[in-house]
Design an enzyme around this catalytic site. Structure first.
Site, PDB file in Angstrom:
ATOM      1  N   HIS A  12      74.375  61.508  10.900  1.00 25.64           N
ATOM      2  CA  HIS A  12      75.581  62.117  10.333  1.00 25.64           C
ATOM      3  C   HIS A  12      76.289  62.995  11.367  1.00 25.64           C
ATOM      4  O   HIS A  12      75.699  63.444  12.349  1.00 25.64           O
ATOM      5  CB  HIS A  12      75.212  62.963   9.110  1.00 25.64           C
ATOM      6  CG  HIS A  12      74.250  64.085   9.441  1.00 25.64           C
ATOM      7  ND1 HIS A  12      74.642  65.276  10.008  1.00 25.64           N
ATOM      8  CD2 HIS A  12      72.901  64.167   9.300  1.00 25.64           C
ATOM      9  CE1 HIS A  12      73.595  66.058  10.188  1.00 25.64           C
ATOM     10  NE2 HIS A  12      72.523  65.408   9.779  1.00 25.64           N
ATOM     11  N   GLU A  92      66.812  63.518   4.758  1.00 21.49           N
ATOM     12  CA  GLU A  92      66.306  64.444   5.766  1.00 21.49           C
ATOM     13  C   GLU A  92      64.884  64.881   5.423  1.00 21.49           C
ATOM     14  O   GLU A  92      64.464  64.804   4.252  1.00 21.49           O
ATOM     15  CB  GLU A  92      67.228  65.672   5.829  1.00 21.49           C
ATOM     16  CG  GLU A  92      66.778  66.803   6.729  1.00 21.49           C
ATOM     17  CD  GLU A  92      66.807  66.438   8.196  1.00 21.49           C
ATOM     18  OE1 GLU A  92      65.897  65.678   8.622  1.00 21.49           O
ATOM     19  OE2 GLU A  92      67.706  66.915   8.907  1.00 21.49           O
TER      20      GLU A  92
END
Length: 219
Positions: A12, A92
């Site tokens: 990202h 994550e």
């Protein structure tokens, strides 16, 4: 079986947490969005991806975090050629819930000393835990290749550590090899390219910050 010609992993864009780690005390990690710089990074990455994919179809898997969804939208890929799925197993590494910035900095120092693969954050995950769920995702991904009309491209929009662990699992890297590599930068990618021999290879290696240590028993 229709194996894709390329599997693209991309991190990202820069998030507000990358810019200010005290925000984890006020906002959940999964809810953090992109900074203005992160949006620009995602747009530039999108230009490269549109050129790479051209008119070909793409099967995309996106981590459920806000910053990964925002990054994917800013790529500007054609919806008519996309098959998009949210994939929680690409999230994550969990660091617990609300985080105290000083405590996290201390735990990161402990992790650096203990090892990124085995160190478990308090109330969170170790790198080994992420490796296990990435392995479970890979099983699902390989089953999707059995579809005769599977797109020639796979795109994973995820996180830096998850990218390294995906490659560790795919290429059967050792823990020592994993520990020697650094995360890619924000909006940076790696590609697994299918060769004529039927094997996948990385388009370029991860940056190495040290020579891998050997964990085996002495002879």
């Amino acid at each position: 079986m229709a194996r894709p010609q390329r599997i693209v992993l991309i991190r990202h864009g820069e998030s507000v947490g990358n810019d200010d780690d005290t925000i984890y005390e006020r906002e959940p990690d999964h809810a953090l969005g992109l900074t203005e710089r992160g949006e620009q990074q995602a747009e530039r990455a999108g230009e490269r991806l549109r050129e790479l994919f051209g008119e070909e179809r793409v099967s995309a898997y996106v981590s459920p975090y806000r910053r990964t969804h925002q990054t994917f939208r800013l790529f500007g890929l054609s919806p008519s050629r996309m098959r998009v799925r949210e994939e929680p197993r690409l999230r994550e590494q969990d660091w617990g819930n609300w985080q105290n910035a000083e405590d996290v900095r201390l735990q990161k120092a402990y992790r650096d000393a203990y090892g990124h693969f085995f160190y478990r954050f308090a109330q969170g995950e170790s790198g080994a835990d992420v490796y296990d769920r990435v392995g479970a995702f890979l099983e699902s991904l390989h089953r999707s290749f059995e579809e005769p009309d599977h797109p020639p491209n796979v795109l994973l929009v995820t996180h830096g550590l998850t990218m390294r662990l995906f490659c560790m699992r795919w290429f059967h890297w050792t823990v020592a090899e994993f520990e020697s590599l650094t995360n890619p930068d924000n909006a940076e990618s790696r590609m697994l390219l299918l060769g004529e021999d039927g094997r996948y290879a990385l388009d370029r290696p991860f940056q190495r910050w040290r020579v891998p240590e050997w964990y085996g028993a002495s002879s």
